[in-house]
Motif scaffolding. Structure first.
Motif, PDB file in Angstrom:
ATOM      1  N   LEU A  20       0.840  -1.214   0.000  1.00  0.00           N
ATOM      2  CA  LEU A  20       0.000   0.000   0.000  1.00  0.00           C
ATOM      3  C   LEU A  20       0.864   1.248   0.000  1.00  0.00           C
ATOM      4  CD1 LEU A  20      -2.589  -1.103   2.702  1.00  0.00           C
ATOM      5  CD2 LEU A  20      -2.977  -0.916   0.235  1.00  0.00           C
ATOM      6  N   GLY A  21       2.081   1.100   0.553  1.00  0.00           N
ATOM      7  CA  GLY A  21       2.940   2.280   0.634  1.00  0.00           C
ATOM      8  C   GLY A  21       4.314   1.886   1.138  1.00  0.00           C
ATOM      9  N   PHE A  25      10.859   3.229   7.297  1.00  0.00           N
ATOM     10  CA  PHE A  25      11.392   2.064   8.011  1.00  0.00           C
ATOM     11  C   PHE A  25      10.782   0.761   7.530  1.00  0.00           C
ATOM     12  CE2 PHE A  25      14.006   4.011  11.203  1.00  0.00           C
ATOM     13  CZ  PHE A  25      13.518   5.294  11.303  1.00  0.00           C
ATOM     14  N   VAL A  28       4.056  -1.024   3.920  1.00  0.00           N
ATOM     15  CA  VAL A  28       2.728  -1.353   4.439  1.00  0.00           C
ATOM     16  C   VAL A  28       2.030  -2.209   3.387  1.00  0.00           C
ATOM     17  CG1 VAL A  28       0.654  -0.431   5.478  1.00  0.00           C
ATOM     18  CG2 VAL A  28       2.673   1.014   5.245  1.00  0.00           C
ATOM     19  N   LYS A  43       1.953  -3.005   8.619  1.00  0.00           N
ATOM     20  CA  LYS A  43       3.233  -2.307   8.407  1.00  0.00           C
ATOM     21  C   LYS A  43       4.343  -3.204   8.909  1.00  0.00           C
ATOM     22  CE  LYS A  43       5.937   1.720   8.373  1.00  0.00           C
ATOM     23  NZ  LYS A  43       5.925   3.176   8.126  1.00  0.00           N
ATOM     24  N   MET A  45       8.330  -3.666   9.644  1.00  0.00           N
ATOM     25  CA  MET A  45       9.571  -2.899   9.839  1.00  0.00           C
ATOM     26  C   MET A  45      10.674  -3.827  10.288  1.00  0.00           C
ATOM     27  SD  MET A  45       7.792   0.281  11.737  1.00  0.00           S
ATOM     28  CE  MET A  45       6.758  -0.802  12.670  1.00  0.00           C
ATOM     29  N   VAL A  55      15.111   3.992  17.320  1.00  0.00           N
ATOM     30  CA  VAL A  55      13.715   4.485  17.410  1.00  0.00           C
ATOM     31  C   VAL A  55      12.800   3.514  18.147  1.00  0.00           C
ATOM     32  CG1 VAL A  55      13.781   6.029  15.426  1.00  0.00           C
ATOM     33  CG2 VAL A  55      13.229   3.590  15.096  1.00  0.00           C
ATOM     34  N   LEU A  59       8.743   3.909  18.940  1.00  0.00           N
ATOM     35  CA  LEU A  59       7.719   2.972  18.456  1.00  0.00           C
ATOM     36  C   LEU A  59       6.880   2.486  19.625  1.00  0.00           C
ATOM     37  CD1 LEU A  59       6.641   1.583  15.931  1.00  0.00           C
ATOM     38  CD2 LEU A  59       8.057  -0.386  16.517  1.00  0.00           C
ATOM     39  N   LEU A  75      -6.611   6.995  12.431  1.00  0.00           N
ATOM     40  CA  LEU A  75      -6.438   5.613  11.964  1.00  0.00           C
ATOM     41  C   LEU A  75      -6.124   4.698  13.152  1.00  0.00           C
ATOM     42  CD1 LEU A  75      -6.152   4.365   8.915  1.00  0.00           C
ATOM     43  CD2 LEU A  75      -3.812   3.931   9.699  1.00  0.00           C
ATOM     44  N   GLU A  92      -5.720  -0.137  10.853  1.00  0.00           N
ATOM     45  CA  GLU A  92      -6.975   0.041  10.116  1.00  0.00           C
ATOM     46  C   GLU A  92      -6.611   0.297   8.647  1.00  0.00           C
ATOM     47  OE1 GLU A  92      -9.091   3.430  11.546  1.00  0.00           O
ATOM     48  OE2 GLU A  92     -10.594   3.355   9.951  1.00  0.00           O
ATOM     49  N   ALA A  94      -7.148   2.032   5.160  1.00  0.00           N
ATOM     50  CA  ALA A  94      -7.780   3.239   4.596  1.00  0.00           C
ATOM     51  C   ALA A  94      -7.819   3.046   3.076  1.00  0.00           C
ATOM     52  CB  ALA A  94      -6.967   4.466   4.972  1.00  0.00           C
ATOM     53  N   GLY A  97      -6.412   5.454   0.420  1.00  0.00           N
ATOM     54  CA  GLY A  97      -4.977   5.730   0.497  1.00  0.00           C
ATOM     55  C   GLY A  97      -4.596   7.128   0.941  1.00  0.00           C
ATOM     56  N   LEU A 150      -4.750   9.877   5.573  1.00  0.00           N
ATOM     57  CA  LEU A 150      -5.291   8.850   4.680  1.00  0.00           C
ATOM     58  C   LEU A 150      -6.791   9.068   4.544  1.00  0.00           C
ATOM     59  CD1 LEU A 150      -3.408   5.809   6.254  1.00  0.00           C
ATOM     60  CD2 LEU A 150      -2.761   7.079   4.215  1.00  0.00           C
ATOM     61  N   ALA A 160      -2.791   9.442  10.433  1.00  0.00           N
ATOM     62  CA  ALA A 160      -2.046   8.207  10.678  1.00  0.00           C
ATOM     63  C   ALA A 160      -0.636   8.526  11.149  1.00  0.00           C
ATOM     64  CB  ALA A 160      -1.982   7.401   9.378  1.00  0.00           C
ATOM     65  N   ASP A 161       0.063   7.482  11.510  1.00  0.00           N
ATOM     66  CA  ASP A 161       1.488   7.523  11.841  1.00  0.00           C
ATOM     67  C   ASP A 161       1.803   8.408  13.033  1.00  0.00           C
ATOM     68  OD1 ASP A 161       4.558   7.584   9.913  1.00  0.00           O
ATOM     69  OD2 ASP A 161       4.167   7.393  12.047  1.00  0.00           O
ATOM     70  N   PHE A 162       1.638   7.833  14.209  1.00  0.00           N
ATOM     71  CA  PHE A 162       1.907   8.563  15.450  1.00  0.00           C
ATOM     72  C   PHE A 162       3.341   8.341  15.898  1.00  0.00           C
ATOM     73  CE2 PHE A 162      -2.121  10.402  16.906  1.00  0.00           C
ATOM     74  CZ  PHE A 162      -2.903  10.013  15.830  1.00  0.00           C
TER      75      PHE A 162
HETATM   76  C1  LIG Z   1      -0.500   3.949   2.516  1.00  0.00           C
HETATM   77  N1  LIG Z   1      -1.773   3.366   2.902  1.00  0.00           N
HETATM   78  N2  LIG Z   1      -2.786   3.201   2.039  1.00  0.00           N
HETATM   79  C2  LIG Z   1      -3.830   2.656   2.657  1.00  0.00           C
HETATM   80  C3  LIG Z   1      -3.472   2.462   4.001  1.00  0.00           C
HETATM   81  N3  LIG Z   1      -4.161   1.973   5.051  1.00  0.00           N
HETATM   82  C4  LIG Z   1      -3.530   1.930   6.229  1.00  0.00           C
HETATM   83  N4  LIG Z   1      -2.242   2.342   6.445  1.00  0.00           N
HETATM   84  C5  LIG Z   1      -1.554   2.831   5.395  1.00  0.00           C
HETATM   85  N5  LIG Z   1      -0.278   3.236   5.613  1.00  0.00           N
HETATM   86  C6  LIG Z   1       0.362   3.152   6.918  1.00  0.00           C
HETATM   87  C7  LIG Z   1      -0.051   4.322   7.786  1.00  0.00           C
HETATM   88  C8  LIG Z   1       0.590   4.237   9.135  1.00  0.00           C
HETATM   89  C9  LIG Z   1      -0.068   4.249  10.335  1.00  0.00           C
HETATM   90  N6  LIG Z   1       0.735   4.197  11.402  1.00  0.00           N
HETATM   91  C10 LIG Z   1       2.012   4.145  11.094  1.00  0.00           C
HETATM   92  N7  LIG Z   1       2.979   4.114  12.085  1.00  0.00           N
HETATM   93  C11 LIG Z   1       4.305   4.048  11.779  1.00  0.00           C
HETATM   94  O1  LIG Z   1       4.714   3.971  10.631  1.00  0.00           O
HETATM   95  N8  LIG Z   1       5.097   4.078  12.889  1.00  0.00           N
HETATM   96  C12 LIG Z   1       6.465   4.023  12.838  1.00  0.00           C
HETATM   97  C13 LIG Z   1       7.159   3.429  11.783  1.00  0.00           C
HETATM   98  C14 LIG Z   1       8.543   3.413  11.850  1.00  0.00           C
HETATM   99  C15 LIG Z   1       9.257   3.970  12.905  1.00  0.00           C
HETATM  100  C16 LIG Z   1       8.507   4.539  13.928  1.00  0.00           C
HETATM  101  C17 LIG Z   1       9.232   5.153  15.081  1.00  0.00           C
HETATM  102  F1  LIG Z   1       9.752   4.144  15.769  1.00  0.00           F
HETATM  103  F2  LIG Z   1      10.198   5.962  14.599  1.00  0.00           F
HETATM  104  F3  LIG Z   1       8.420   5.835  15.832  1.00  0.00           F
HETATM  105  C18 LIG Z   1       7.152   4.577  13.916  1.00  0.00           C
HETATM  106  S1  LIG Z   1       2.257   4.148   9.439  1.00  0.00           S
HETATM  107  C19 LIG Z   1      -2.163   2.909   4.134  1.00  0.00           C
END
Ligand SMILES: Cn1ncc2ncnc(NCCc3cnc(NC(=O)Nc4cccc(C(F)(F)F)c4)s3)c21
Length: 279
Positions: A20-21, A25, A28, A43, A45, A55, A59, A75, A92, A94, A97, A150, A160-162
């Motif tokens: 998906l992406g 790191f 997904v 995801k 990693m 990191v 995480l 998300l 979850e 999305a 995207g 997303l 997304a991506d906390f």
């Molecule tokens: C693209 N796409 N299309 C549809 C779709 N549906 C769901 N998700 C998608 N994409 C993923 C979105 C994310 C949500 N939470 C994330 N969290 C993260 O990536 N955390 C993370 C990673 C590496 C290092 C660290 C650290 F350690 F540095 F903190 C934290 S990524 C989608």
């Protein structure tokens, strides 16, 4: 099961589908949990990569913060697991995207689209609702940008991506990688910061939705962008309506305490004016 009686997941519990992406790191993937048929994002990693960039703590904090968040515009992170080499986040899915791709395709949104607060709709009002919820829990996202937004099947926005979120107030900082464009002055200058950093990013996002580029982007490079941010060197093009410009100016204030609070964003004339505009 874990000590709290939660199920321990493993990769073979899932059928893994298309990518998906691709994040910094890891990638997904679309995945389906075999027993229930539940569709999710997975995801993946690499532990080695995480160790190298130190990191792991971040995480753990993300998982801790995210598993307690429940909001339609945030998300979900359902859980995580790991094997010898990798860490997996169960997310979850999305279906529409990244907002980022939509932004690139459309150059920029009409004012009605950018503000539209209808159920199908967008962006700034839904962002403000999500941030209001986050800040009520003293969580700051700190990395609000189109790549982290997303859209689900109904086109509803999902933050997304906390990975950079923390509890407020906060002053510790690990060097932020990636674009500076969305960072407020207090973060580019590594000063203390609080929830109001997300208000700044909301202002940057509103500008980018309407203009097509971030307000302080400087093609001469990061240093030039940094200087423009620290000076709040803001130019709002004439095609941006006075109401939209007013909201942007009230969010892109150097002093965090002067940025328009989320309640006032939601009742701002530009947001209210578009409340029933057709999409
Ligand atoms: C693209 N796409 N299309 C549809 C779709 N549906 C769901 N998700 C998608 N994409 C993923 C979105 C994310 C949500 N939470 C994330 N969290 C993260 O990536 N955390 C993370 C990673 C590496 C290092 C660290 C650290 F350690 F540095 F903190 C934290 S990524 C989608």
């Amino acid at each position: 099961t874990t000590e709290r009686g939660e199920r321990v997941w493993k990769l073979s519990d899932f059928d893994v589908g298309k990518a998906l992406g691709k994040g910094k790191f890891g990638h997904v993937y679309l995945a389906r949990e075999r027993e229930s048929g539940f569709i999710c994002g997975l995801k993946v990693m690499f532990k080695e990569e995480m160790r190298k960039h130190k990191v792991e703590k971040q995480l753990r904090r993300e998982v801790e913060i995210q598993t307690h968040l429940r909001h339609p515009n945030i998300l979900r992170l359902y859980g995580y697991f790991h094997d010898e080499k990798r860490i997996y986040l169960i997310l979850e899915y999305a279906a529409q995207g990244e907002m980022f791709k939509l932004l690139q395709k459309k150059i920029r949104f009409s004012e009605a689209e950018a503000a539209n607060v209808g159920i199908r709709g967008f962006y700034i009002a839904q962002m403000a609702n999500a941030l209001k919820y986050l800040h009520s829990k003293h969580v700051i996202h700190r990395d609000i940008k189109p790549e982290n937004l997303l859209l689900d099947t109904e086109g509803r926005l999902k933050i997304a991506d906390f990975g950079w979120s923390v509890h407020s107030p906060n002053n510790r900082r690990q060097t932020q990688c990636g674009t500076l464009d969305y960072l407020p002055p207090e973060m580019v200058e590594s000063r203390d910061h609080n929830e109001t950093v997300d208000l700044w990013s909301l202002g940057v996002l509103t500008y980018e939705f309407l203009v097509g580029i971030p307000p302080f982007e400087d093609l001469r490079g990061e240093k030039a962008t940094y200087i423009r941010i620290a000076k709040v060197d803001l130019h709002i093009p004439p095609f941006v309506s006075p109401e939209a410009g007013d909201l942007i100016k009230k969010l892109l204030q150097y002093d965090g305490a002067k940025r328009l609070p989320l309640d006032k964003v939601l009742t701002h004339p530009w947001i209210v004016k578009h409340v029933d505009d057709p999409m």
